[in-house]
Motif scaffolding. Sequence first.
Motif, PDB file in Angstrom:
ATOM      1  N   ARG A 133       0.826  -1.207   0.000  1.00 24.83           N
ATOM      2  CA  ARG A 133       0.000   0.000   0.000  1.00 24.83           C
ATOM      3  C   ARG A 133       0.858   1.253   0.000  1.00 24.83           C
ATOM      4  O   ARG A 133       0.469   2.289  -0.562  1.00 24.83           O
ATOM      5  N   ARG A 134       2.044   1.169   0.609  1.00 28.36           N
ATOM      6  CA  ARG A 134       2.940   2.325   0.688  1.00 28.36           C
ATOM      7  C   ARG A 134       3.796   2.487  -0.565  1.00 28.36           C
ATOM      8  O   ARG A 134       4.678   3.354  -0.606  1.00 28.36           O
ATOM      9  N   GLY A 135       3.597   1.651  -1.560  1.00 24.43           N
ATOM     10  CA  GLY A 135       4.321   1.806  -2.816  1.00 24.43           C
ATOM     11  C   GLY A 135       5.650   1.086  -2.879  1.00 24.43           C
ATOM     12  O   GLY A 135       6.451   1.355  -3.783  1.00 24.43           O
ATOM     13  N   TYR A 136       5.917   0.172  -1.957  1.00 26.82           N
ATOM     14  CA  TYR A 136       7.162  -0.591  -2.007  1.00 26.82           C
ATOM     15  C   TYR A 136       7.127  -1.578  -3.171  1.00 26.82           C
ATOM     16  O   TYR A 136       6.063  -2.091  -3.540  1.00 26.82           O
ATOM     17  N   ASP A 137       8.283  -1.836  -3.731  1.00 26.35           N
ATOM     18  CA  ASP A 137       8.392  -2.774  -4.841  1.00 26.35           C
ATOM     19  C   ASP A 137       7.977  -4.169  -4.381  1.00 26.35           C
ATOM     20  O   ASP A 137       8.502  -4.690  -3.399  1.00 26.35           O
ATOM     21  N   LYS A 138       7.028  -4.786  -5.097  1.00 27.19           N
ATOM     22  CA  LYS A 138       6.468  -6.061  -4.648  1.00 27.19           C
ATOM     23  C   LYS A 138       7.494  -7.185  -4.667  1.00 27.19           C
ATOM     24  O   LYS A 138       7.438  -8.104  -3.839  1.00 27.19           O
ATOM     25  N   ILE A 139       8.431  -7.116  -5.596  1.00 24.68           N
ATOM     26  CA  ILE A 139       9.443  -8.168  -5.658  1.00 24.68           C
ATOM     27  C   ILE A 139      10.377  -8.075  -4.451  1.00 24.68           C
ATOM     28  O   ILE A 139      10.698  -9.088  -3.818  1.00 24.68           O
ATOM     29  N   MET A 140      10.782  -6.855  -4.100  1.00 26.63           N
ATOM     30  CA  MET A 140      11.687  -6.711  -2.962  1.00 26.63           C
ATOM     31  C   MET A 140      11.014  -7.112  -1.648  1.00 26.63           C
ATOM     32  O   MET A 140      11.592  -7.822  -0.838  1.00 26.63           O
ATOM     33  N   VAL A 141       9.772  -6.690  -1.435  1.00 28.01           N
ATOM     34  CA  VAL A 141       9.150  -6.920  -0.129  1.00 28.01           C
ATOM     35  C   VAL A 141       8.819  -8.390   0.098  1.00 28.01           C
ATOM     36  O   VAL A 141       8.881  -8.879   1.228  1.00 28.01           O
ATOM     37  N   THR A 142       8.492  -9.127  -0.972  1.00 26.35           N
ATOM     38  CA  THR A 142       8.272 -10.561  -0.775  1.00 26.35           C
ATOM     39  C   THR A 142       9.577 -11.247  -0.387  1.00 26.35           C
ATOM     40  O   THR A 142       9.586 -12.176   0.428  1.00 26.35           O
ATOM     41  N   GLY A 143      10.694 -10.780  -0.934  1.00 28.20           N
ATOM     42  CA  GLY A 143      11.991 -11.309  -0.519  1.00 28.20           C
ATOM     43  C   GLY A 143      12.321 -10.944   0.906  1.00 28.20           C
ATOM     44  O   GLY A 143      12.880 -11.753   1.654  1.00 28.20           O
ATOM     45  N   LEU A 390       9.066 -20.481  -0.508  1.00 27.72           N
ATOM     46  CA  LEU A 390       8.516 -19.975  -1.764  1.00 27.72           C
ATOM     47  C   LEU A 390       7.024 -20.281  -1.862  1.00 27.72           C
ATOM     48  O   LEU A 390       6.208 -19.435  -2.254  1.00 27.72           O
ATOM     49  N   PHE A 391       6.655 -21.505  -1.485  1.00 29.59           N
ATOM     50  CA  PHE A 391       5.262 -21.903  -1.600  1.00 29.59           C
ATOM     51  C   PHE A 391       4.416 -21.346  -0.464  1.00 29.59           C
ATOM     52  O   PHE A 391       3.221 -21.088  -0.642  1.00 29.59           O
ATOM     53  N   LEU A 392       5.019 -21.177   0.698  1.00 31.53           N
ATOM     54  CA  LEU A 392       4.298 -20.514   1.787  1.00 31.53           C
ATOM     55  C   LEU A 392       3.954 -19.082   1.391  1.00 31.53           C
ATOM     56  O   LEU A 392       2.830 -18.606   1.609  1.00 31.53           O
ATOM     57  N   MET A 393       4.914 -18.389   0.789  1.00 36.14           N
ATOM     58  CA  MET A 393       4.662 -17.021   0.353  1.00 36.14           C
ATOM     59  C   MET A 393       3.608 -16.980  -0.757  1.00 36.14           C
ATOM     60  O   MET A 393       2.723 -16.118  -0.765  1.00 36.14           O
ATOM     61  N   ARG A 394       3.671 -17.925  -1.679  1.00 34.02           N
ATOM     62  CA  ARG A 394       2.678 -17.941  -2.762  1.00 34.02           C
ATOM     63  C   ARG A 394       1.275 -18.153  -2.207  1.00 34.02           C
ATOM     64  O   ARG A 394       0.297 -17.565  -2.699  1.00 34.02           O
ATOM     65  N   ALA A 395       1.159 -18.990  -1.177  1.00 39.52           N
ATOM     66  CA  ALA A 395      -0.149 -19.270  -0.592  1.00 39.52           C
ATOM     67  C   ALA A 395      -0.706 -18.060   0.160  1.00 39.52           C
ATOM     68  O   ALA A 395      -1.919 -17.884   0.249  1.00 39.52           O
ATOM     69  N   MET A 396       0.180 -17.218   0.707  1.00 36.57           N
ATOM     70  CA  MET A 396      -0.258 -16.115   1.554  1.00 36.57           C
ATOM     71  C   MET A 396      -0.270 -14.769   0.842  1.00 36.57           C
ATOM     72  O   MET A 396      -0.919 -13.831   1.314  1.00 36.57           O
ATOM     73  N   ALA A 397       0.427 -14.650  -0.281  1.00 30.16           N
ATOM     74  CA  ALA A 397       0.554 -13.361  -0.958  1.00 30.16           C
ATOM     75  C   ALA A 397      -0.715 -13.024  -1.733  1.00 30.16           C
ATOM     76  O   ALA A 397      -1.472 -13.924  -2.134  1.00 30.16           O
ATOM     77  N   PRO A 399      -3.016 -11.760  -5.056  1.00 29.90           N
ATOM     78  CA  PRO A 399      -2.937 -12.255  -6.440  1.00 29.90           C
ATOM     79  C   PRO A 399      -1.929 -11.521  -7.313  1.00 29.90           C
ATOM     80  O   PRO A 399      -1.380 -12.119  -8.258  1.00 29.90           O
ATOM     81  N   GLU A 400      -1.699 -10.222  -7.043  1.00 33.25           N
ATOM     82  CA  GLU A 400      -0.781  -9.477  -7.918  1.00 33.25           C
ATOM     83  C   GLU A 400       0.671  -9.921  -7.774  1.00 33.25           C
ATOM     84  O   GLU A 400       1.519  -9.584  -8.607  1.00 33.25           O
ATOM     85  N   VAL A 401       0.981 -10.674  -6.723  1.00 36.24           N
ATOM     86  CA  VAL A 401       2.335 -11.206  -6.539  1.00 36.24           C
ATOM     87  C   VAL A 401       2.365 -12.614  -7.127  1.00 36.24           C
ATOM     88  O   VAL A 401       1.797 -13.551  -6.573  1.00 36.24           O
ATOM     89  N   THR A 402       3.011 -12.769  -8.276  1.00 36.85           N
ATOM     90  CA  THR A 402       3.044 -14.055  -8.971  1.00 36.85           C
ATOM     91  C   THR A 402       4.192 -14.928  -8.457  1.00 36.85           C
ATOM     92  O   THR A 402       5.085 -14.460  -7.749  1.00 36.85           O
ATOM     93  N   LEU A 403       4.159 -16.199  -8.858  1.00 34.22           N
ATOM     94  CA  LEU A 403       5.229 -17.113  -8.461  1.00 34.22           C
ATOM     95  C   LEU A 403       6.562 -16.676  -9.064  1.00 34.22           C
ATOM     96  O   LEU A 403       7.614 -16.814  -8.428  1.00 34.22           O
ATOM     97  N   ALA A 404       6.523 -16.118 -10.274  1.00 30.03           N
ATOM     98  CA  ALA A 404       7.752 -15.610 -10.897  1.00 30.03           C
ATOM     99  C   ALA A 404       8.326 -14.458 -10.075  1.00 30.03           C
ATOM    100  O   ALA A 404       9.555 -14.354  -9.909  1.00 30.03           O
ATOM    101  N   ASP A 405       7.469 -13.588  -9.561  1.00 30.17           N
ATOM    102  CA  ASP A 405       7.924 -12.492  -8.703  1.00 30.17           C
ATOM    103  C   ASP A 405       8.600 -13.039  -7.446  1.00 30.17           C
ATOM    104  O   ASP A 405       9.640 -12.526  -7.006  1.00 30.17           O
ATOM    105  N   ILE A 406       8.002 -14.060  -6.873  1.00 36.25           N
ATOM    106  CA  ILE A 406       8.539 -14.645  -5.642  1.00 36.25           C
ATOM    107  C   ILE A 406       9.904 -15.280  -5.906  1.00 36.25           C
ATOM    108  O   ILE A 406      10.833 -15.138  -5.100  1.00 36.25           O
ATOM    109  N   TYR A 407      10.034 -15.973  -7.027  1.00 35.50           N
ATOM    110  CA  TYR A 407      11.325 -16.568  -7.373  1.00 35.50           C
ATOM    111  C   TYR A 407      12.399 -15.494  -7.558  1.00 35.50           C
ATOM    112  O   TYR A 407      13.532 -15.649  -7.100  1.00 35.50           O
TER     113      TYR A 407
END
Length: 441
Positions: A133-143, A390-397, A399-407
């Motif tokens: 919501r604060r505009g952080y990059d989704k790829i960085m924050v999932t990492g 990786l799969f825990l994050m995919r289950a909890m993230a 929809p806009e955060v894809t598995l490719a983003d998580i990888y």
Amino acid sequence: MSYDLIAITMFASMMLMLLTGQRVFGAIGFVAVVSALSLYGVGGSDMAFSAAMKVMKWYPLLTLPLFVYMGYMLSESGIADDLYRMFHVWFGGMPGGLAIGTIMLMVAVSAMNGLSVAGMAIGASIALPELLRRGYDKIMVTGVIQAGSSLGILVPPSVVLVLYGMIARAPVGQLWMAGVFPGLLMASLFVIYIWVRCRLQGHMGPPLSAEERAEITWGEKLRLLQAGIWPLLIFFFMTGLFLMGVTSLVESSAVGALAATLAAIFKRRLSFYVLHETLRKTLTITCMFMWIIMAALCFGAVFDGLGASRALEGFFTGDLGLGPWEILILMQLSYLIMGTFLDDTAMLVIVAPLYVPLVGALGFDLVWYGVLYTITCQIAYMTPPFGYNLFLMRAMAPPEVTLADIYRSIIPFVAVMVLGLALVMIFPEIALWLPENYYKN
């Protein structure tokens, strides 16, 4: 068929079963029971029964449900939310400040739980929506959340280090203390990376606006510091009393569970729903651990009975002619490979009975190796294609955060963790200084 070939067949069969997607305890237990019956006839069935009885009589395992209960009680009662609000207010004004606050939240949660699952659940439910919501990059924050949650198995009271201590016959108090500085080192490396990245690329983690910062008074900042009091008290009563020798390991876990419950009562957040969800999740996680441990003990009894540990040592030192450090690095690489499709407990109870005697025979410190193993598990948790986190994050993230983003998100954090692992390997004092000096007095 030689014993060595039987051992190799057992291990290969177990790995093949795991790759089919079967439940971990089912795959391990099936291979163990079939092997026992094939090798020893009807009497081999006693091995599975003996493993079950060993689990039932393994007194230190009482710590497992109590530590899990404590973590979920803090999560469900909203105490973790208060902590995040505190970090949000104090660090939100700097580049990447909310992501840095998330790492600090994960350190606090790790010091109250000992598992990565609880940290992942708290980070994904509390921190991730706010960061996006604060505009952080989704790829960085999932990492950030995946890396931060992995600290749960390194920072005391780490459940993984408790299980390692049981298998390696290493003192849990020394293992916990050995995990303190490596855990803080890893968290510091994460913070440095986030700060440098957001400093160079401001859009990755924008700070709070001047208007938002102006709305937060010093009075509110000081009031929010109270959110950190309860975690500190719980950590002291649990880990502090144990290290001072006042409580045993099991007693300290009971003290931690009681302290978490009292904190929820004091803050008037202990409802029937909170208690029900805490107990339900505790039962789920505890049963999963128990089944895996029981199956792995049965597998280990058959595997070790074939002389696999001695054969492994002879293969590395005799047949391959490798030196101690080369063997150690190969063992860590094998953990990384297994971590792509196994969780840390399964890896520990399957392979540690083989590796721990070899580590001792090579002259390495078993407490230090426990920390290396745990850091390697952290890395393995985040490595594709089947890293557990990786799969825990995919289950909890969302929809806009894809598995490719998580990888993609874990690449820089895995590099940082490999650096941390290398530092602890090159400078063993990072892990050993605290336990050696504490227990020397």
